[in-house]
Enzyme design. Structure first.
Site, PDB file in Angstrom:
ATOM      1  N   CYS A  89       7.457   8.826   5.257  1.00  0.00           N
ATOM      2  CA  CYS A  89       6.306   8.324   4.513  1.00  0.00           C
ATOM      3  C   CYS A  89       6.108   9.265   3.334  1.00  0.00           C
ATOM      4  O   CYS A  89       5.864  10.464   3.531  1.00  0.00           O
ATOM      5  CB  CYS A  89       5.055   8.276   5.383  1.00  0.00           C
ATOM      6  SG  CYS A  89       3.548   7.832   4.493  1.00  0.00           S
ATOM      7  N   THR A 122       3.752   9.351   0.673  1.00  0.00           N
ATOM      8  CA  THR A 122       2.412   9.918   0.502  1.00  0.00           C
ATOM      9  C   THR A 122       2.049  10.788   1.689  1.00  0.00           C
ATOM     10  O   THR A 122       1.334  11.785   1.549  1.00  0.00           O
ATOM     11  CB  THR A 122       1.363   8.800   0.311  1.00  0.00           C
ATOM     12  OG1 THR A 122       1.459   7.873   1.391  1.00  0.00           O
ATOM     13  CG2 THR A 122       1.555   8.095  -1.014  1.00  0.00           C
ATOM     14  N   CYS A 139       2.976   3.282  -1.996  1.00  0.00           N
ATOM     15  CA  CYS A 139       3.858   3.932  -1.023  1.00  0.00           C
ATOM     16  C   CYS A 139       4.773   4.869  -1.795  1.00  0.00           C
ATOM     17  O   CYS A 139       5.473   4.435  -2.718  1.00  0.00           O
ATOM     18  CB  CYS A 139       4.664   2.883  -0.268  1.00  0.00           C
ATOM     19  SG  CYS A 139       5.988   3.555   0.757  1.00  0.00           S
ATOM     20  N   ARG A 185      -0.500   3.184   9.215  1.00  0.00           N
ATOM     21  CA  ARG A 185      -1.379   2.058   9.540  1.00  0.00           C
ATOM     22  C   ARG A 185      -0.697   0.757   9.103  1.00  0.00           C
ATOM     23  O   ARG A 185      -0.084   0.674   8.043  1.00  0.00           O
ATOM     24  CB  ARG A 185      -2.729   2.203   8.837  1.00  0.00           C
ATOM     25  CG  ARG A 185      -2.615   2.337   7.348  1.00  0.00           C
ATOM     26  CD  ARG A 185      -3.950   2.385   6.642  1.00  0.00           C
ATOM     27  NE  ARG A 185      -3.686   2.391   5.200  1.00  0.00           N
ATOM     28  CZ  ARG A 185      -4.574   2.099   4.277  1.00  0.00           C
ATOM     29  NH1 ARG A 185      -5.805   1.804   4.615  1.00  0.00           N
ATOM     30  NH2 ARG A 185      -4.267   2.119   2.994  1.00  0.00           N
TER      31      ARG A 185
END
Length: 313
Positions: free
Chosen positions: A245, A247, A93, A237
């Site tokens: 987020c 990435t 992450c 997910r």
């Protein structure tokens, strides 16, 4: 008569990177059994501490994935064991890497002067201090279908609740899977419903994070650098919509840069609900993510009460 025993407790720290939040666990002895049930209980926002994910900082030598990191780079002493809020194991992450680097500082395991070489399931990640931010070499990235990315600039369709029809999208791999879809304007971005997982066609074999973006053009920084800018919302997910987020921000910037064609900037500012991060392409097909990392609380979790709270839900 046996002596009464005290409550079973677990020391935790709460941190976030642009409001993508984590429960952080210090497992320097490599003895913590971090099972899916414990992860779900800690991440529960009503009966637990509450977080998008749980990160255990553990010696690389304590688990097989860590041994692979040390084989990749002998300087990798510490491993980021990351779990999604639903208890599933995740490769890594981007926001979490920055936060766990700040956590390593807090624990006195890294002085911030040199790079922190950190093992993850997606390979070794290197973190450096960049003023008040933390910059992470996120490693190599790739298009999932390079031929279609080059010929058509898209390789999938995404149906997002709130949009009348499926939209074309581009799939990228940054150690975990991402699917990036563009919408027309900020009003359309605000109207989408990410309480339900977007449907990606063809379905990625391991699922995918989905980034919905609006390109906002280019601007010149006070230092004279031309940078791109975009706004993003994301469905992760195993988690749902999150405030950020890392990435995903990289994937979004790389996709918009690809769509922009030759001459697109190498540096992008990505605005997410939780703040702004910087994405910069690096030589050798690598990408860097930079942004804040904040620790906001530490304390002890009563594990018996945690289990009782989950059982009663």
């Amino acid at each position: 008569m046996s002596a009464p025993t005290g409550p079973r407790t677990l020391a935790v720290v709460k941190g976030h990177g642009t409001q993508n939040d984590f429960v952080l666990l210090d497992d320097r002895d490599g003895v913590l059994d971090l099972g899916p049930g414990l992860v779900r209980a800690l991440a529960d926002r009503r009966a637990g501490v509450g977080a998008d994910g749980v990160i255990r900082l553990v010696p690389c030598r304590a688990l097989p994935e860590g041994a692979a990191s040390t084989a990749e780079d002998p300087a990798a002493e510490w491993f980021m064991d990351y779990r999604n809020a639903d208890g599933s194991v995740a490769q890594m992450c981007g926001n979490g890497v920055r936060v766990v680097a700040r956590y390593a500082e807090h624990l006195g395991l890294w002085d911030g002067a040199d790079e922190l070489v950190l093992g993850t399931r997606a390979g070794v990640r290197r973190v450096r201090r960049d003023g008040g931010a933390y910059a992470v070499d996120m490693g190599e990235w790739r298009f999932v279908d390079p031929a279609r990315a080059e010929s058509a600039a898209v390789d999938a369709e995404v149906q997002v609740a709130g949009l009348p029809v499926a939209r074309p999208a581009l799939s990228l791999d940054l150690g975990n899977p991402h699917t990036v879809v563009a919408v027309a304007d900020l009003d359309e971005l605000a109207r989408i419903d990410l309480t339900r997982a977007p449907e990606v066609t063809p379905p990625p074999p391991e699922g995918s994070n989905v980034e919905v973006v609006v390109p906002l053009g280019e601007e010149v920084t006070p230092e004279g650098e031309t940078v791109g800018r975009l706004r993003m919302r994301v469905h992760e997910r195993g988690v749902g919509e999150t405030r950020s987020c890392g990435t995903g921000a990289c994937a979004a910037a790389l996709a918009v840069r690809h769509w922009g064609g030759p001459g697109s900037p190498d540096t992008w500012l990505v605005d997410v609900p939780g703040g702004t991060v910087r994405v910069r392409t690096l030589p050798g097909g690598r990408v860097e993510l930079a942004g804040p990392a904040v620790l906001v609380a530490e304390g002890l979790v009563d594990l018996d009460a945690l289990e009782a709270g989950r059982a009663g839900s």
